[in-house]
Design a protein around this motif. Structure first.
Motif, PDB file in Angstrom:
ATOM      1  N   LEU A   1      17.030 -49.550  80.338  1.00 48.42           N
ATOM      2  CA  LEU A   1      15.629 -49.321  79.956  1.00 48.42           C
ATOM      3  C   LEU A   1      15.100 -50.564  79.145  1.00 48.42           C
ATOM      4  CD1 LEU A   1      15.250 -45.742  79.352  1.00 48.42           C
ATOM      5  CD2 LEU A   1      14.752 -46.981  81.399  1.00 48.42           C
ATOM      6  N   ARG A   2      16.147 -50.880  78.316  1.00 47.01           N
ATOM      7  CA  ARG A   2      15.882 -52.179  77.316  1.00 47.01           C
ATOM      8  C   ARG A   2      15.423 -53.218  78.172  1.00 47.01           C
ATOM      9  NH1 ARG A   2      19.135 -56.048  75.751  1.00 47.01           N
ATOM     10  NH2 ARG A   2      20.971 -54.975  76.271  1.00 47.01           N
ATOM     11  N   LEU A   3      16.323 -53.544  79.332  1.00 46.65           N
ATOM     12  CA  LEU A   3      16.495 -54.829  80.010  1.00 46.65           C
ATOM     13  C   LEU A   3      15.226 -54.737  80.897  1.00 46.65           C
ATOM     14  CD1 LEU A   3      20.272 -55.103  81.065  1.00 46.65           C
ATOM     15  CD2 LEU A   3      18.860 -56.718  79.588  1.00 46.65           C
ATOM     16  N   ALA A   4      14.730 -53.621  81.604  1.00 51.40           N
ATOM     17  CA  ALA A   4      13.601 -53.375  82.350  1.00 51.40           C
ATOM     18  C   ALA A   4      12.394 -53.754  81.421  1.00 51.40           C
ATOM     19  CB  ALA A   4      13.414 -51.750  82.858  1.00 51.40           C
ATOM     20  N   ARG A   5      12.228 -53.287  80.325  1.00 46.64           N
ATOM     21  CA  ARG A   5      11.033 -53.812  79.573  1.00 46.64           C
ATOM     22  C   ARG A   5      10.976 -55.186  79.196  1.00 46.64           C
ATOM     23  NH1 ARG A   5      12.261 -48.072  77.028  1.00 46.64           N
ATOM     24  NH2 ARG A   5      10.673 -46.853  77.603  1.00 46.64           N
ATOM     25  N   GLU A   6      12.369 -55.832  79.064  1.00 47.80           N
ATOM     26  CA  GLU A   6      12.190 -57.353  78.748  1.00 47.80           C
ATOM     27  C   GLU A   6      12.080 -58.027  79.986  1.00 47.80           C
ATOM     28  OE1 GLU A   6      16.117 -57.985  77.262  1.00 47.80           O
ATOM     29  OE2 GLU A   6      16.015 -57.035  75.354  1.00 47.80           O
ATOM     30  N   ALA A   7      12.275 -57.424  81.114  1.00 52.32           N
ATOM     31  CA  ALA A   7      11.815 -57.935  82.337  1.00 52.32           C
ATOM     32  C   ALA A   7      10.244 -57.693  82.641  1.00 52.32           C
ATOM     33  CB  ALA A   7      12.664 -57.751  83.722  1.00 52.32           C
ATOM     34  N   GLN A   8       9.532 -57.134  82.005  1.00 57.03           N
ATOM     35  CA  GLN A   8       8.181 -56.693  81.936  1.00 57.03           C
ATOM     36  C   GLN A   8       7.940 -55.686  83.162  1.00 57.03           C
ATOM     37  OE1 GLN A   8       6.052 -58.077  79.784  1.00 57.03           O
ATOM     38  NE2 GLN A   8       7.856 -59.152  79.149  1.00 57.03           N
ATOM     39  N   MET A   9       9.047 -54.712  83.188  1.00 54.54           N
ATOM     40  CA  MET A   9       8.778 -53.826  84.022  1.00 54.54           C
ATOM     41  C   MET A   9       8.195 -52.436  83.504  1.00 54.54           C
ATOM     42  SD  MET A   9      12.371 -53.692  86.264  1.00 54.54           S
ATOM     43  CE  MET A   9      12.957 -55.040  87.083  1.00 54.54           C
ATOM     44  N   LYS A  10       7.425 -51.679  84.099  1.00 54.79           N
ATOM     45  CA  LYS A  10       6.849 -50.414  83.068  1.00 54.79           C
ATOM     46  C   LYS A  10       7.744 -49.350  83.333  1.00 54.79           C
ATOM     47  CE  LYS A  10       1.977 -51.673  84.473  1.00 54.79           C
ATOM     48  NZ  LYS A  10       0.559 -51.188  85.287  1.00 54.79           N
ATOM     49  N   VAL A  11       7.959 -48.717  82.164  1.00 49.31           N
ATOM     50  CA  VAL A  11       8.829 -47.645  82.178  1.00 49.31           C
ATOM     51  C   VAL A  11       8.119 -46.211  81.358  1.00 49.31           C
ATOM     52  CG1 VAL A  11      10.941 -46.711  80.909  1.00 49.31           C
ATOM     53  CG2 VAL A  11      10.685 -48.950  81.672  1.00 49.31           C
ATOM     54  N   GLU A  12       8.445 -45.174  82.143  1.00 45.51           N
ATOM     55  CA  GLU A  12       7.608 -43.882  81.782  1.00 45.51           C
ATOM     56  C   GLU A  12       8.828 -42.933  81.587  1.00 45.51           C
ATOM     57  OE1 GLU A  12       4.168 -40.912  82.936  1.00 45.51           O
ATOM     58  OE2 GLU A  12       4.075 -42.844  83.880  1.00 45.51           O
ATOM     59  N   GLU A  13       8.970 -42.590  80.333  1.00 42.31           N
ATOM     60  CA  GLU A  13       9.979 -41.401  79.909  1.00 42.31           C
ATOM     61  C   GLU A  13       9.350 -39.922  79.849  1.00 42.31           C
ATOM     62  OE1 GLU A  13      13.282 -42.853  77.095  1.00 42.31           O
ATOM     63  OE2 GLU A  13      11.822 -44.375  76.611  1.00 42.31           O
ATOM     64  N   ARG A  14       9.398 -39.417  80.940  1.00 39.39           N
ATOM     65  CA  ARG A  14       8.961 -37.934  81.148  1.00 39.39           C
ATOM     66  C   ARG A  14       9.829 -37.356  82.320  1.00 39.39           C
ATOM     67  NH1 ARG A  14       6.199 -37.528  86.028  1.00 39.39           N
ATOM     68  NH2 ARG A  14       5.248 -39.266  86.853  1.00 39.39           N
ATOM     69  N   ALA A  15       9.732 -36.121  82.459  1.00 37.21           N
ATOM     70  CA  ALA A  15      10.218 -35.187  83.402  1.00 37.21           C
ATOM     71  C   ALA A  15       9.420 -35.518  84.563  1.00 37.21           C
ATOM     72  CB  ALA A  15      10.065 -33.674  82.910  1.00 37.21           C
ATOM     73  N   PHE A  16      10.236 -35.765  85.953  1.00 38.52           N
ATOM     74  CA  PHE A  16       9.618 -35.690  87.291  1.00 38.52           C
ATOM     75  C   PHE A  16      10.098 -34.544  88.180  1.00 38.52           C
ATOM     76  CE2 PHE A  16      13.154 -38.462  87.224  1.00 38.52           C
ATOM     77  CZ  PHE A  16      13.955 -38.171  88.396  1.00 38.52           C
TER      78      PHE A  16
END
Length: 281
Positions: free
Chosen positions: A210-225
């Motif tokens: 998740l850290r690497l995703a955010r550093e790569a400018q990817m959007k991250v949403e932490e929630r239940a799906f």
């Protein structure tokens, strides 16, 4: 193998039948991956070990430097280039009683290695894996990495019986996690994964990805799906210490996206492995 301060061949490595890890699953564990003979994210695994022990009222059996020395010696003496180091700490051996033994009861500490050639170049990462969904019937403190793994084992076997690779566990209509990994979906340009709490393991690889995703400018949403969201996602994947980032291409027999590993999972695997190798110790 390492057993309570001694380095022993496998056929001489034993623990007591009265050990509480054996009788009550009163134990925690960690698995640290090895690439190129070096340990991946050791500090993260050591920190989670300390947290798990603290949640169960157990002390760290040794400081982190000593623990690192044990890991490194086992990797060296067993000639591990790609593989795993397994660590287990129990409350120790005592009379069988549901109440904890005295605080001065010696803990049991065991470590061993497993060689896994091709760990990083796993063909499954190019093909993707299939998962099935099952009810989550585990206890309520999944954030503690205990050795209570019977239900996840049952889930893995249920998946195999259906010709799948793994199972995603579902509670109140939402996916919690896989049998031995954290679960993710991708919708549009957003990565979605369950938020931290008592319902899932706080994955070390999850945190790094998740850290690497955010550093790569990817959007991250932490929630239940939900399962329906997962089935309708553009792509899906799992993360763990031994699978790194693994694409999921089928859920309950239904293809996800075009039924092939997606660009997000593929890219995250690449940047995770690059980072992991660069920072390994």
């Amino acid at each position: 193998m390492y057993v309570n301060g001694d380095y022993l061949p496998e056929d001489r490595a034993t623990v007591s039948v009265f050990d509480r890890g054996f009788l009550f699953a009163d134990a925690v564990y960690e698995v640290t991956s090895v690439l190129d003979g070096r340990l991946l994210d050791f500090a993260g695994h050591a920190a989670r070990l300390e947290r798990s022990l603290n949640e169960l009222g157990m002390p760290m059996p040794m400081d982190r430097d000593a623990l690192l020395d044990v890991h490194r010696r086992l990797v060296d003496e067993n000639g591990i280039d790609e593989g795993l180091v397994y660590l287990q700490v129990t409350r120790g051996a005592a009379d069988r009683d549901f109440a904890y033994p005295d605080a001065d009861t010696p803990q049991t500490v065991v470590l061993f290695t497993q060689a896994k050639p091709g760990l990083a170049d796993n063909p499954k990462a190019r093909e993707g894996i299939a998962v099935v969904t099952i009810p989550d019937q585990r206890w309520g403190r999944r954030d503690i990495k205990t050795v209570q793994l019977l239900y996840p084992s049952m889930g893995k076997m249920a998946a195999k019986a259906e010709g799948a690779d793994d199972a995603w566990m579902v509670e109140d209509g939402a996916v919690t996690e896989g049998t031995s990994n954290n679960a993710y979906i991708v919708r549009g340009d957003t990565i979605i994964t369950r938020q931290l709490g008592h319902k899932i393991l706080h994955g070390i690889t999850r945190k790094a990805v998740l850290r690497l995703a955010r550093e790569a400018q990817m959007k991250v949403e932490e929630r239940a799906f939900t399962v329906d969201e997962a089935r309708g996602a553009d792509e899906a994947f799992v993360t763990s210490a031994s699978s790194f980032v693994m694409p999921v291409v089928r859920i309950d027999g239904q293809p996800i996206g075009d039924g092939r590993p997606g660009r997000v999972a593929t890219r995250l695997r690449e940047i995770y492995l690059d980072e992991a190798r660069h920072t390994a110790i």
